[in-house]
Design an enzyme around this catalytic site. Structure first.
Site, mmCIF file in Angstrom:
data_model
loop_
_atom_site.group_PDB
_atom_site.id
_atom_site.type_symbol
_atom_site.label_atom_id
_atom_site.label_comp_id
_atom_site.label_asym_id
_atom_site.label_seq_id
_atom_site.Cartn_x
_atom_site.Cartn_y
_atom_site.Cartn_z
ATOM 1 N N ARG A 20 1.149 -1.516 0.235
ATOM 2 C CA ARG A 20 -0.323 -0.050 -0.107
ATOM 3 C C ARG A 20 1.322 1.051 -0.314
ATOM 4 O O ARG A 20 -0.054 2.283 -0.255
ATOM 5 C CB ARG A 20 -0.585 -0.119 1.163
ATOM 6 C CG ARG A 20 -1.901 -1.407 1.293
ATOM 7 C CD ARG A 20 -3.252 -1.279 2.364
ATOM 8 N NE ARG A 20 -2.423 -1.919 3.648
ATOM 9 C CZ ARG A 20 -3.099 -2.607 4.638
ATOM 10 N NH1 ARG A 20 -3.765 -1.180 4.542
ATOM 11 N NH2 ARG A 20 -2.371 -3.414 5.355
ATOM 12 N N LYS A 27 9.196 -1.207 2.115
ATOM 13 C CA LYS A 27 8.578 -0.077 3.096
ATOM 14 C C LYS A 27 9.097 0.663 4.449
ATOM 15 O O LYS A 27 9.329 1.607 5.223
ATOM 16 C CB LYS A 27 7.065 -0.683 3.596
ATOM 17 C CG LYS A 27 6.355 -0.100 4.920
ATOM 18 C CD LYS A 27 4.989 -0.917 5.240
ATOM 19 C CE LYS A 27 4.993 -1.887 6.195
ATOM 20 N NZ LYS A 27 3.813 -2.067 6.337
ATOM 21 N N GLY A 149 -5.572 -9.231 16.465
ATOM 22 C CA GLY A 149 -5.896 -10.024 17.036
ATOM 23 C C GLY A 149 -6.320 -9.423 18.255
ATOM 24 O O GLY A 149 -6.607 -9.022 18.664
ATOM 25 N N TYR A 373 34.312 32.654 -1.004
ATOM 26 C CA TYR A 373 34.205 30.976 -0.733
ATOM 27 C C TYR A 373 35.647 31.041 -0.339
ATOM 28 O O TYR A 373 36.860 30.981 -0.936
ATOM 29 C CB TYR A 373 34.062 30.738 -1.998
ATOM 30 C CG TYR A 373 34.923 29.004 -2.127
ATOM 31 C CD1 TYR A 373 34.331 27.806 -1.216
ATOM 32 C CD2 TYR A 373 35.736 28.182 -2.366
ATOM 33 C CE1 TYR A 373 34.649 26.609 -1.357
ATOM 34 C CE2 TYR A 373 36.480 27.344 -2.676
ATOM 35 C CZ TYR A 373 35.612 26.548 -1.894
ATOM 36 O OH TYR A 373 36.040 24.818 -1.664
ATOM 37 N N ASN A 384 40.435 40.383 9.082
ATOM 38 C CA ASN A 384 39.082 41.292 7.923
ATOM 39 C C ASN A 384 39.403 40.360 6.722
ATOM 40 O O ASN A 384 40.135 40.684 5.752
ATOM 41 C CB ASN A 384 38.779 42.370 8.029
ATOM 42 C CG ASN A 384 37.638 42.628 7.798
ATOM 43 O OD1 ASN A 384 37.080 41.918 6.915
ATOM 44 N ND2 ASN A 384 37.507 43.875 8.327
ATOM 45 N N ASN A 393 40.764 27.107 -4.582
ATOM 46 C CA ASN A 393 41.728 25.898 -3.969
ATOM 47 C C ASN A 393 42.438 24.726 -5.065
ATOM 48 O O ASN A 393 42.892 23.490 -4.281
ATOM 49 C CB ASN A 393 40.850 25.299 -2.542
ATOM 50 C CG ASN A 393 39.465 25.199 -3.029
ATOM 51 O OD1 ASN A 393 39.332 25.434 -4.008
ATOM 52 N ND2 ASN A 393 38.508 24.180 -2.725
ATOM 53 N N TYR A 394 41.457 24.672 -5.860
ATOM 54 C CA TYR A 394 41.282 23.331 -6.383
ATOM 55 C C TYR A 394 42.399 23.887 -8.327
ATOM 56 O O TYR A 394 41.830 24.701 -8.323
ATOM 57 C CB TYR A 394 40.212 22.795 -7.299
ATOM 58 C CG TYR A 394 40.173 21.901 -7.811
ATOM 59 C CD1 TYR A 394 40.200 20.754 -6.677
ATOM 60 C CD2 TYR A 394 38.567 21.522 -8.843
ATOM 61 C CE1 TYR A 394 40.125 19.354 -8.004
ATOM 62 C CE2 TYR A 394 39.041 20.251 -9.868
ATOM 63 C CZ TYR A 394 39.753 19.507 -8.430
ATOM 64 O OH TYR A 394 39.031 18.074 -10.204
#
Ligand code: UD1
Ligand code: MG
Length: 481
Positions: A20, A27, A149, A373, A384, A393-394
């Site tokens: 369902r 589920k 039950g 960044y 500051n 950085n890359y």
């Protein structure tokens, strides 16, 4: 107490498909307040010290096992496979192999019942002790018991459970229902399960048959709890309803412990999050698992924190997103700041709007108030960092570190091409591309010298109007505006 000395193990039934839910996903893996449904009963069992805890998997067994292991990496779990869904007794029986060596008690829980509280399980174990028999069960009394039950008593004592489809009209009138949660002595459990036969209206192996067998051996303990606690999840409407109750329960705990929630209905705090007193959460805040917030912290509207720590007195302005970040005391962050994994801020740091950090350690009192960044950066105290500063950085292959000493001033719109160091007290002029280390106390500027041509605009206009004269040879080709 007796049960402290009795070894405890648990079986959690997670084999069902959940038709369902109308989902490709099993589920028990559907998320409820950030965790898969089955994580809640598993956690309750683990919190009580049950070992092993055996999830019985079937539908999408591999995915379910993988998800559970990921959520409980160090837990004493042993998985059992129920290949075919032949009933609840068959499901528990499939856990027997995984329980080899355990001879104490076995808790039996459903994987799709997320609201069950630890206190109820403790009460169940205590009822088992008190009754002194081989089984205790959780019951719930319902206005409309259709489908459940029924607990059939004789002389006030539990005699058996009869499934709805097998009930006589008189038994259907009984409103005391079986919640499906049991504590059973292991020796009795495995011998009794071997005797259960699928002779009933559904042709299934009913776990509930255990109760009549147990009643013949001794008194059956019961704990009656509110139906909200034992309610399962069958479809997405019920999933949302259970999530709402869980959310309310968690939020109320925090409010009672001194946390202000401006709008509890839109505040999502996952289980296990810790928050100090006098902290205020605005509307639509999400605090995901693993987050620890100190006292006197203000968390503005729409902030999302995952596995982050925020120390006392800090303000997170609206819509800031923190993931695996550590924020010191009295910082001011946001609005719209994004602190990614590995961000570590000392005290009194200010990070303003549209500042992104990643693997950035920033010292006491340093500021980056606008549009920056800062990735793979160690920044000293009292620095500051001007608007628009970027750590490059890359290099396309590797990530490199940018290091700023204490009291460094980085002018606006600068790029720091890593690896690079700027020493204590140094200045970087606005618009500089820093490619070489800057020694302490010095100034680095990489701008081209400014040229000023006085009267240049008027002269240009004159040239243009001359060439655009009627009969002139070349009409203007481009307009500016
Ligand atoms: C069961 C009880 C019933 C109780 C009700 C409470 C039995 C026979 N009946 O009925 O007395 O009132 O729970 O919610 O136990 N499952 C398996 N493998 C199977 C069958 C079931 O893993 O072969 C799992 C299901 O995925 C589910 C749970 O066991 O999570 C209960 O099964 P279900 O068939 O829904 O039991 P009920 O008919 O609700
Ligand atoms: Mg059924």
């Amino acid at each position: 107490m007796l049960r402290r000395m009795t070894a405890l193990a648990a079986v959690v039934l997670c084999a069902g498909k959940g038709t369902r839910m109308k989902s490709e996903k099993a589920k028990v893996l559907h998320p409820i307040l950030g965790l898969p449904l089955c994580a809640y009963p598993l956690k309750r069992a683990l919190d009580l010290g049950a070992s092993p805890v055996v999830p019985v998997v079937g539908h999408q067994a591999a995915e379910v096992e993988k998800s559970i292991r990921a959520h409980f990496p160090d837990a004493p779990l042993r998985f059992a496979l129920q290949k075919e869904q032949r009933g609840t007794a068959d499901a528990v029986k499939s856990a027997q192999g995984a329980m080899t060596g355990h001879s104490g008690r076995v808790l039996i829980l459903y994987g799709d019942v997320p609201l069950l509280r630890r206190e109820t399980l403790e009460a169940l174990l205590a009822a088992h002790d008190r009754a002194g028999g081989v089984l205790a069960m959780v019951s719930t009394t319902l206005e409309d018991p259709t489908g459940y039950g029924r607990v059939i008593r004789e002389g006030g004592k539990v005699a058996r459970i009869v499934e709805h489809k097998d009930c006589t009209p008189a038994q259907r009138q009984v409103r005391e229902c079986n919640a499906g949660i049991y504590s059973v002595d292991a020796d009795f459990l495995w011998t009794a399960l071997a005797d259960i036969q699928p002779v009933n209206a559904q042709g299934e192996y009913y776990l509930t048959d255990l109760v009549e067998m147990a009643a013949k051996r001794g008194p059956v303990g019961t704990v009656d709890v509110d139906a909200t606690e034992t309610a399962g999840v069958n479809d997405r409407v019920e999933l949302a309803a259970r999530a709402r109750v869980l959310q309310q329960r968690i939020n109320e705990q925090h409010m009672r412990a001194g946390v202000t929630l401006m709008d509890p209905a839109s505040t999502f705090i996952e289980e296990g999050v810790r928050i100090g007193p006098d902290t205020e959460l605005g509307p639509q805040v999400t605090l995901a698992a693993g987050t620890v917030v100190g006292r006197d912290v203000t968390i503005g509207q729409g902030c999302v924190l995952t596995a982050s720590q925020v120390a006392d007195g800090t303000t997170l302005k609206p819509y800031s997103v923190l993931e695996d970040a550590v924020v010191g005391g009295r910082c001011i962050i946001g609005p719209f700041a994004r602190l990614r994994p590995g961000t570590e801020l000392a005290e009194d740091v200010h990070l303003g709007n549209f500042v992104e950090t990643k693997k950035a350690r920033i010292g006491r009192g340093s500021k980056a108030n606008h549009l920056a960044y800062l990735g793979d950066a160690n920044i000293g105290s009292g620095c500051n960092v001007g608007a628009g500063t970027i750590t490059c950085n890359y290099d396309g292959v590797n990530k490199h570190l940018t290091e700023l000493g204490d009291g460094v001033f980085i002018g606006s719109d600068s790029q720091l091409v890593a690896p690079v160091k700027v020493g204590d007290g140094a200045y970087v002029g606005a618009g500089t591309t820093v490619t070489k280390n800057v020694p302490p106390g010095s100034l680095a500027v990489s701008r081209a010298p400014q040229v000023v041509k006085e009267g240049w605009v008027a002269a240009k206009k004159a040239r243009q109007s001359k060439s655009a004269k009627p009969g002139g040879e070349t009409p203007p080709t481009a307009k500016t505006g």
